[in-house]
Design a protein around this motif. Structure first.
Motif, PDB file in Angstrom:
ATOM      1  N   ASN A  61      30.868  31.515  60.909  1.00 27.51           N
ATOM      2  CA  ASN A  61      30.355  30.889  59.830  1.00 27.51           C
ATOM      3  C   ASN A  61      29.668  31.691  58.758  1.00 27.51           C
ATOM      4  O   ASN A  61      29.503  31.564  57.648  1.00 27.51           O
ATOM      5  N   HIS A  62      28.879  32.938  59.195  1.00 25.27           N
ATOM      6  CA  HIS A  62      28.496  33.923  58.532  1.00 25.27           C
ATOM      7  C   HIS A  62      29.668  34.645  57.494  1.00 25.27           C
ATOM      8  O   HIS A  62      29.463  34.596  56.184  1.00 25.27           O
ATOM      9  N   ALA A  63      30.790  34.741  58.094  1.00 25.99           N
ATOM     10  CA  ALA A  63      32.018  35.184  57.322  1.00 25.99           C
ATOM     11  C   ALA A  63      32.404  34.183  56.266  1.00 25.99           C
ATOM     12  O   ALA A  63      32.868  34.493  55.126  1.00 25.99           O
ATOM     13  N   MET A  64      32.488  32.875  56.618  1.00 24.86           N
ATOM     14  CA  MET A  64      32.810  31.734  55.815  1.00 24.86           C
ATOM     15  C   MET A  64      31.739  31.620  54.548  1.00 24.86           C
ATOM     16  O   MET A  64      32.059  31.163  53.445  1.00 24.86           O
ATOM     17  N   MET A  65      30.458  31.977  54.956  1.00 20.79           N
ATOM     18  CA  MET A  65      29.337  32.083  53.943  1.00 20.79           C
ATOM     19  C   MET A  65      29.830  32.956  52.807  1.00 20.79           C
ATOM     20  O   MET A  65      29.788  32.551  51.666  1.00 20.79           O
ATOM     21  N   ILE A  66      30.152  33.819  53.194  1.00 25.42           N
ATOM     22  CA  ILE A  66      30.584  35.132  52.199  1.00 25.42           C
ATOM     23  C   ILE A  66      31.953  34.644  51.444  1.00 25.42           C
ATOM     24  O   ILE A  66      32.011  34.709  50.356  1.00 25.42           O
ATOM     25  N   VAL A  67      32.907  33.956  52.285  1.00 27.30           N
ATOM     26  CA  VAL A  67      33.902  33.736  51.573  1.00 27.30           C
ATOM     27  C   VAL A  67      33.682  32.509  50.496  1.00 27.30           C
ATOM     28  O   VAL A  67      34.244  32.609  49.269  1.00 27.30           O
ATOM     29  N   GLN A  68      32.740  31.438  50.834  1.00 24.49           N
ATOM     30  CA  GLN A  68      32.452  30.692  49.806  1.00 24.49           C
ATOM     31  C   GLN A  68      31.589  31.298  48.665  1.00 24.49           C
ATOM     32  O   GLN A  68      31.991  30.877  47.270  1.00 24.49           O
ATOM     33  N   LEU A  70      32.086  34.231  47.403  1.00 23.73           N
ATOM     34  CA  LEU A  70      33.013  35.034  46.581  1.00 23.73           C
ATOM     35  C   LEU A  70      33.943  33.718  45.868  1.00 23.73           C
ATOM     36  O   LEU A  70      34.093  34.025  44.709  1.00 23.73           O
ATOM     37  N   MET A  71      34.299  32.694  46.120  1.00 21.06           N
ATOM     38  CA  MET A  71      34.829  31.742  45.413  1.00 21.06           C
ATOM     39  C   MET A  71      34.029  31.127  44.395  1.00 21.06           C
ATOM     40  O   MET A  71      34.405  30.831  43.375  1.00 21.06           O
ATOM     41  N   ASP A  72      32.778  30.898  44.675  1.00 20.26           N
ATOM     42  CA  ASP A  72      32.113  30.348  43.698  1.00 20.26           C
ATOM     43  C   ASP A  72      31.765  31.206  42.581  1.00 20.26           C
ATOM     44  O   ASP A  72      31.268  30.843  41.560  1.00 20.26           O
ATOM     45  N   ASN A  73      31.863  32.643  42.793  1.00 17.87           N
ATOM     46  CA  ASN A  73      31.692  33.488  41.763  1.00 17.87           C
ATOM     47  C   ASN A  73      32.880  33.964  41.543  1.00 17.87           C
ATOM     48  O   ASN A  73      33.116  35.128  40.673  1.00 17.87           O
ATOM     49  N   SER A  74      33.969  33.058  41.299  1.00 24.74           N
ATOM     50  CA  SER A  74      35.400  33.301  40.829  1.00 24.74           C
ATOM     51  C   SER A  74      35.994  34.898  41.286  1.00 24.74           C
ATOM     52  O   SER A  74      36.623  35.430  40.521  1.00 24.74           O
ATOM     53  N   ILE A  75      35.733  35.118  42.629  1.00 26.94           N
ATOM     54  CA  ILE A  75      36.206  36.398  43.248  1.00 26.94           C
ATOM     55  C   ILE A  75      37.212  36.034  44.268  1.00 26.94           C
ATOM     56  O   ILE A  75      36.716  34.929  45.108  1.00 26.94           O
ATOM     57  N   THR A  76      38.461  36.096  44.251  1.00 28.30           N
ATOM     58  CA  THR A  76      39.463  35.726  45.211  1.00 28.30           C
ATOM     59  C   THR A  76      39.162  36.434  46.469  1.00 28.30           C
ATOM     60  O   THR A  76      39.193  37.549  46.780  1.00 28.30           O
ATOM     61  N   PRO A  77      38.826  35.631  47.681  1.00 31.11           N
ATOM     62  CA  PRO A  77      38.602  36.091  48.801  1.00 31.11           C
ATOM     63  C   PRO A  77      39.824  36.814  49.602  1.00 31.11           C
ATOM     64  O   PRO A  77      40.720  36.157  49.485  1.00 31.11           O
ATOM     65  N   GLY A 121      22.544  46.073  39.663  1.00 32.84           N
ATOM     66  CA  GLY A 121      21.916  44.993  38.754  1.00 32.84           C
ATOM     67  C   GLY A 121      22.625  43.626  39.135  1.00 32.84           C
ATOM     68  O   GLY A 121      22.414  42.868  38.099  1.00 32.84           O
ATOM     69  N   ASP A 122      23.097  43.330  40.348  1.00 34.12           N
ATOM     70  CA  ASP A 122      23.547  41.967  40.373  1.00 34.12           C
ATOM     71  C   ASP A 122      22.639  41.346  41.444  1.00 34.12           C
ATOM     72  O   ASP A 122      22.557  41.146  42.391  1.00 34.12           O
ATOM     73  N   TYR A 123      21.857  40.653  40.432  1.00 34.76           N
ATOM     74  CA  TYR A 123      20.640  39.773  40.992  1.00 34.76           C
ATOM     75  C   TYR A 123      21.151  38.633  41.666  1.00 34.76           C
ATOM     76  O   TYR A 123      20.350  38.204  42.653  1.00 34.76           O
ATOM     77  N   ILE A 124      22.075  37.981  41.376  1.00 35.58           N
ATOM     78  CA  ILE A 124      22.490  36.910  42.238  1.00 35.58           C
ATOM     79  C   ILE A 124      23.097  37.387  43.435  1.00 35.58           C
ATOM     80  O   ILE A 124      22.897  36.625  44.624  1.00 35.58           O
ATOM     81  N   GLY A 125      23.900  38.448  43.460  1.00 37.35           N
ATOM     82  CA  GLY A 125      24.095  39.012  44.861  1.00 37.35           C
ATOM     83  C   GLY A 125      23.248  39.497  45.772  1.00 37.35           C
ATOM     84  O   GLY A 125      23.171  39.278  46.727  1.00 37.35           O
ATOM     85  N   GLU A 126      22.165  40.055  45.101  1.00 37.90           N
ATOM     86  CA  GLU A 126      20.852  40.346  45.970  1.00 37.90           C
ATOM     87  C   GLU A 126      20.028  39.249  46.486  1.00 37.90           C
ATOM     88  O   GLU A 126      19.889  39.273  47.725  1.00 37.90           O
ATOM     89  N   GLN A 127      20.041  38.273  45.702  1.00 34.69           N
ATOM     90  CA  GLN A 127      19.414  36.906  46.194  1.00 34.69           C
ATOM     91  C   GLN A 127      20.251  36.474  47.283  1.00 34.69           C
ATOM     92  O   GLN A 127      19.762  35.863  48.289  1.00 34.69           O
ATOM     93  N   PHE A 128      21.441  36.373  47.399  1.00 37.55           N
ATOM     94  CA  PHE A 128      22.521  35.782  48.401  1.00 37.55           C
ATOM     95  C   PHE A 128      22.185  36.573  49.788  1.00 37.55           C
ATOM     96  O   PHE A 128      22.225  36.042  50.707  1.00 37.55           O
ATOM     97  N   MET A 129      21.825  37.747  49.518  1.00 38.29           N
ATOM     98  CA  MET A 129      21.902  38.577  50.739  1.00 38.29           C
ATOM     99  C   MET A 129      20.571  38.454  51.238  1.00 38.29           C
ATOM    100  O   MET A 129      20.369  38.927  52.413  1.00 38.29           O
TER     101      MET A 129
END
Length: 186
Positions: A61-68, A70-77, A121-129
């Motif tokens: 599930n953790h892997a799939m959270m990261i996949v989601q 990535l997709m939500d941020n227009s990055i192809t997993p 300076g990726d505040y969204i990524g930092e919050q995700f972590m």
């Protein structure tokens, strides 16, 4: 005359690269927990087996959270092949110690991800972590406790099985603050 928007070429950041690597790490951790669970299952230790089958699902599930994410941020997993996992064990303590070290390693990986997001300076990524950092505190504590219980049982694995039957160890159910998993959490 029709105006077409130019597609902006996205350059992968170090944080995004590390996230792609973490997908592999989480899937590998899941498979390692399956190997541990199967060993316990094959040795007639159903509570330990069940605990590690559940741990395997959590890592998936953790892997799939990261996949989601990535997709939500227009990055192809990129769904990777995984590393070889260990299948040969001789005693219970060895398996739990392996699981604890695996959780400590994942904690170091998650810390690196959070630090990298902050540095870039990726505040969204930092919050995700942040959720993953909290989760790792719980995972290391849970495995540390389980290793202590195994050590205190002095080889009586029925005591460990009884402990797992009596106590809620690990995931306490659905966490409403957890990131969404691609395809839904299992």
């Amino acid at each position: 005359m029709a105006v077409t928007a130019k597609k902006i070429q996205h350059k992968e950041s170090k944080f995004e690269h590390l996230l792609q690597e973490q997908v592999k790490n989480e899937f590998t951790a899941s498979q390692q927990y399956i190997a541990v669970a199967v060993w316990f299952d094959d040795n007639d230790l159903p509570r330990l087996a069940s605990h590690f089958y559940q741990q395997a699902l959590e890592e998936r599930n953790h892997a799939m959270m990261i996949v989601q994410y990535l997709m939500d941020n227009s990055i192809t997993p990129q769904i990777p092949a995984i590393e070889q996992v260990r299948n040969d064990f001789t005693e219970t303590r060895e398996l739990i110690a392996l699981a604890l070290e695996q959780e400590r390693e994942v904690t170091r990986e998650i810390e690196t991800l959070a630090k990298t997001a902050r540095e870039e300076g990726d505040y969204i990524g930092e919050q995700f972590m942040q959720w993953f950092l909290k989760e790792q505190v719980e995972e290391v504590a849970s495995m540390s406790t389980l290793l202590n219980v195994v050590d205190r049982s002095k080889g009586n694995l029925f005591d460990v099985e009884n402990y797992l039957a009596r106590e809620q160890v690990g995931d306490e159910g659905a966490d409403p603050t957890a990131p969404k998993a691609a395809g839904g959490a299992l």
